[in-house]
Design an enzyme around this catalytic site. Structure first.
Site, PDB file in Angstrom:
ATOM      1  N   TYR A   1      -4.879   3.121  -2.495  1.00  0.00           N
ATOM      2  CA  TYR A   1      -5.348   3.344  -1.114  1.00  0.00           C
ATOM      3  C   TYR A   1      -4.256   3.124  -0.077  1.00  0.00           C
ATOM      4  O   TYR A   1      -3.173   2.668  -0.402  1.00  0.00           O
ATOM      5  CB  TYR A   1      -6.639   2.607  -0.823  1.00  0.00           C
ATOM      6  CG  TYR A   1      -6.768   1.107  -0.907  1.00  0.00           C
ATOM      7  CD1 TYR A   1      -5.685   0.239  -0.931  1.00  0.00           C
ATOM      8  CD2 TYR A   1      -8.053   0.549  -0.927  1.00  0.00           C
ATOM      9  CE1 TYR A   1      -5.888  -1.134  -0.970  1.00  0.00           C
ATOM     10  CE2 TYR A   1      -8.248  -0.826  -0.970  1.00  0.00           C
ATOM     11  CZ  TYR A   1      -7.162  -1.661  -0.984  1.00  0.00           C
ATOM     12  OH  TYR A   1      -7.352  -3.007  -1.018  1.00  0.00           O
ATOM     13  N   GLU A   2      -4.552   3.546   1.131  1.00  0.00           N
ATOM     14  CA  GLU A   2      -3.544   3.585   2.219  1.00  0.00           C
ATOM     15  C   GLU A   2      -2.328   4.416   1.831  1.00  0.00           C
ATOM     16  O   GLU A   2      -1.197   4.096   2.194  1.00  0.00           O
ATOM     17  CB  GLU A   2      -3.097   2.168   2.618  1.00  0.00           C
ATOM     18  CG  GLU A   2      -4.198   1.202   2.977  1.00  0.00           C
ATOM     19  CD  GLU A   2      -5.094   1.652   4.112  1.00  0.00           C
ATOM     20  OE1 GLU A   2      -4.727   2.579   4.853  1.00  0.00           O
ATOM     21  OE2 GLU A   2      -6.196   1.094   4.243  1.00  0.00           O
TER      22      GLU A   2
END
Lengths: 586, 586
Positions: free
Chosen positions: B438-439
């Site tokens: 994620y990110e």
């Protein structure tokens, strides 16, 4: 959820083109085995794996196993699939014909086992342990034991388990405390608690045969006081029917990271009746008959999971549209290119592919040696046994580390979706992670390789393995490839010889690095051999595909070998020097 | 289940001895900040992490989050711990004093954030995203938005989320299709579905502020047509109280590999009312204000998990008795030695330790640069911003890969017990695995580093980073250590410069290797710097411990750098050459 398709084209290439398996069978006097039979088994095995057990894998993980009123329930469909499996004779592939087995060469069974691992590891594990139990009883059981149990274990009417680990004794079996006392009728009473028992109970079969390592009284301490017992769930009557339930029970089902559809049980033996397998106090040797086979089979689990993850990732990379590729627009009619065109994604896929296919070559080469050990004349069989002994920890340790790494890459290619359960990619990584731990942690494998296999006989097993690899190198047609392979082999052999001169502490410090250094070296040789052989293939994608994949392996993966090699002669001083309080500054 | 203790001695060594943080604060004009205040925050943070949230971690994983009648329930104790957290002002550490924040330097908050990650990642994530939302609103929100939301987000009375990803758009945000239409009152109507929304709903606070990336009509295609909106769960009235519920709902909670106690939601916006943050069509720039911070914070998650796993493994290695150590009997009064004496186990522990502590040094150095960016005069702040930009993808990509590797080693040291849920070690690996995704996946981080950070400005950010590292190298007292560090730095800088000359396709092929080559190089410099500084420490275990750990890092871990470097100038041809059908021979 990735749909599994057995990689038949690669399997057939390895069996027919690379290993020339039909010639190999004929050399061993197995006249009935030919290309057609191999292909028939591969295609029927693929059908079963794809259609019967792969569809149960995802849901099995969600349902997991339940224990109620002392009885284990496995996920929906698992028992039915097992009954289909044994009805079609798959469980009997390797069993002795004397007990209604099919006596197939291992090289025929191994690709099928790989498929089962890819399709549903939890389901496969129970069958695998039955095969190990068959080996132990066949080799060490007395006539009575064989008559009572062997045909039923081979057919799969009953399953088998391995009961070794106790809460305080895992890597060090010498600490086992489960007790055995002899009864007047030649049987024994077994008391103790065992943990991590895969298939300790299930709802598939009427009976389960536990192979239990226990200690008689007044025996030497440690591993020299261990004996192996067969302890059935139900005591068979003389007419073959089942009598009373034995004094054993399931304490609980372990809650695990993965492999959730496999009932991993705590087993309590409370004066359970059992029979000796082999001689008293020689239990560990009997257990090793099971364990060596199981170790290779666990290596195959790493391979199976890696293949499943690679297939899932490849399918997703071809479909997932995100951004344009840096080398220019690849799919102009779409809003974005598939990530299949991203160099970094291709690098991950090629890493998955070359590690998986390289490991497959190693596994099938190993299986061929198993055939030789089983069918060849004594001298040749003895040589093959050395090769197998040497390669077992490499297959187990490397291929299971590889399975987790490759299934982690499979998640990465899916991005955030890889973390979501419904896609099935994260299950593969969770399922794979156990293989690095059981049947001896990979640290134990590394120690076994460097001390028992490499150093103890001063390189005899090493040399036997060298000869097998030398033969492959000698067969390489293209001179540049042959020279490349020869350099890898020479480097590995001379480095290995040098390691035998180290003391045992330095060997312990180098063990893990040596296992991986060896594996990456051997896979390099196998890739050069495969790519060279593929040039004769009439499957175009094999011809160019193996050559390009080999080039990738040599350029991007083989250099890892250097990193491991650099650590081999570092000694262990830097490992031993730090004082205990330096670890956490307390 | 490993019991977490904040590594205060190492943290204090880094803050006081290594970074000389008190001098640093005074240089920046922060006169109120000194050693005592730092120590007070560290010890109070440790108390909260250890006593309030760590004990909820294991059970939170088992309970996970539930969705019933559209409402999310988080595991027992999570809401209570959050209320304690905000009551004690932890949420407000970094917020602006204009809105009742404490305006602490980042370097004070980062160690606390690390502790929270170690103790309970699922719990921490929701707080972390609120901090990111505060940043975006502070930097880009208009006065009205700030007055309405900022104080409540800073105090933690309300939480924030980041709503970017859609099913068909993750790495490529240009494909987003969530729509925004303007209302006559200056607000907007948002319609669309977002996935993977951490903290999309929870039972902790009365309101939740979603920062949603959406597309107005008649705007440019791709990322240049994206705008950012603040969309609250409940519409605030002018008196500050809560009015009607907005037109949004939780579609489902994702079932994930780990991070199960964090409610990761599918969010449906059905004409929900929102307000523009920043300018129309400049949404991505606003989002990046959140995302850059979030990326570093995710890197910290890798560090936090690694520390927790290392602590668990160390405690277990000291207790677990198996076999004798190869260097001789270590604990003669016991039946076996603890595995702490096994060279291979020590190698795993030292690998965990040196990667974790090296990453901590990197994270705290980064935090110090954040302070400089925030408080120093323009020119110096601008230089620090370049360093931060360059190091962000390294912190995110390397430290999260590291977190998974180190937590996998933690499982391995536990043997089979590592795979059992109750011990908590496997949860750490499952929780850690998300941070690589994620990110921005780590592949995206690597691409960001090599193209946007290194190559696009032809080495300007690189040079700013070089200067920070040069200062560290210059401060090394021991000449041999200084020379060693200088060699690593020179090698890294000249190699990096060379990479700026590659074309974009070759850079894409080299990206991942460059990220790791850089990280291992930088950690080498940091270790030499730390070990040198530790020679002045009056904590004996720091003095010898850092020196021995540094020696281990240089000998056993730094050589990994060579493997990555070897792949940097390989080009991408071998990645692009294989035809599509060569991947599966179809």
């Amino acid at each position: 959820m990735p749909q599994y398709h057995a990689p038949l084209i690669d399997m057939q290439f390895l069996m027919h083109d690379w290993l020339k398996i039909s010639e190999h069978y004929h050399t061993l006097g197995l006249q009935d085995f030919d290309v057609d039979l191999v292909n028939e088994i591969l295609s029927q095995g693929a059908k079963f794996a794809q259609d019967a057990i792969a569809p149960l894998n995802r849901e099995g993980d969600e349902q997991s196993c339940q224990l109620q009123d002392g009885k284990v329930t496995t996920p929906s469909g698992f028992a039915k699939a097992y009954h289909e499996y044994i009805a079609n004779g798959w469980n009997a592939m390797l069993g002795s014909a004397d007990y209604d087995g099919q006596d197939l060469p291992n090289s025929m069974a191994v690709p099928v086992h790989e498929m089962l691992n890819s399709a549903n590891l939890s389901w496969r594990l129970v069958c695998m342990l039955t095969e190990s139990a068959v080996l132990a009883v066949t080799k060490h059981g007395d006539e009575n034991l064989k008559q009572t149990y062997l045909a039923k274990l081979i057919s799969g009417e009953w399953t088998g388990t391995m009961c070794l680990t106790e809460p305080h004794a895992g890597s060090d079996l010498g600490l086992l405390s489960t007790k055995a006392e002899s009864n007047s009728d030649g049987s024994y009473r077994i008391s103790g608690s065992k943990i991590f028992i895969s298939g300790g109970d299930q709802d598939w079969t009427d009976n389960i045969c536990h192979l239990v390592l226990a200690r008689l009284s007044n025996v030497p301490e440690g591993i020299k006081g261990l004996s192996l017992f067969l302890v059935p769930k139900f005591l068979p009557l003389t007419d073959g029917s089942l009598g009373e339930i034995n004094q054993l029970s399931v304490g609980s089902i372990e809650k695990k990271m993965g492999l959730k559809a496999c009932p991993t049980c705590v087993m309590n033996f409370d004066g359970a009746t059992g029979w000796l397998v082999g001689e008293e106090n020689k239990g560990l040797a009997c257990m090793f008959t099971m364990m060596n086979d199981a170790r290779f089979q666990v290596g195959l689990q790493g391979l199976g999971i890696a293949e499943a993850s690679y297939q899932g990732a490849l399918a997703y990379a071809r479909e997932r549209l995100q951004s344009r590729s840096p080398q220019g627009v690849a799919e102009p009619t779409k809003k974005a290119d598939s990530i299949m065109h991203q160099p970094d994604v291709r690098k991950m896929l090629l890493t998955q592919k070359t590690l998986t296919e390289g490991s497959r070559a190693l596994a099938y080469l190993y299986a061929q040696q198993m055939d030789i050990e089983k069918y060849a004349e004594a001298e040749q069989a003895h040589e093959a046994a050395k090769v197998i002994a040497f390669l077992t920890p490499i297959c187990k340790g490397f291929m299971t580390d590889m399975g987790t790494d490759v299934s982690s890459l499979g998640i990465q290619i899916y991005g955030g979706h890889g973390y979501i359960r419904e896609w099935g990619m994260e299950q593969l990584m969770r399922d794979s992670r156990i293989a690095q731990l059981y049947e001896g942690t990979n640290g134990i494998q590394a120690a076994d390789l460097i001390s028992r296999k490499l150093a103890r006989d001063k390189g005899v097993m090493l040399t036997a393995t060298l000869k097998v690899l030398e033969k492959l190198v000698g067969d390489i047609q293209l001179p540049a490839s042959q020279e490349y392979a020869k350099n890898i082999l020479d480097d590995w052999f001379s480095t290995s010889k040098l390691i035998t001169t180290l003391d045992s502490v330095d060997q312990a410090g180098a063990a893990y690095d040596y296992m991986h250094y060896s594996a990456y070296s051997i896979l390099g040789i196998l890739w050069l051999s495969m790519a060279d052989c593929a040039q004769q293939s009439n499957v175009a994608s094999i011809k160019s595909g193996k050559a390009n994949a080999c080039a990738f392996y040599l350029k991007r993966i083989l250099p890892r070998r250097e990193g491991f090699k650099a650590n081999l002669f570092n000694g262990a001083e830097d490992l031993l020097t730090p004082a205990d309080n330096e670890f956490d500054y307390q």
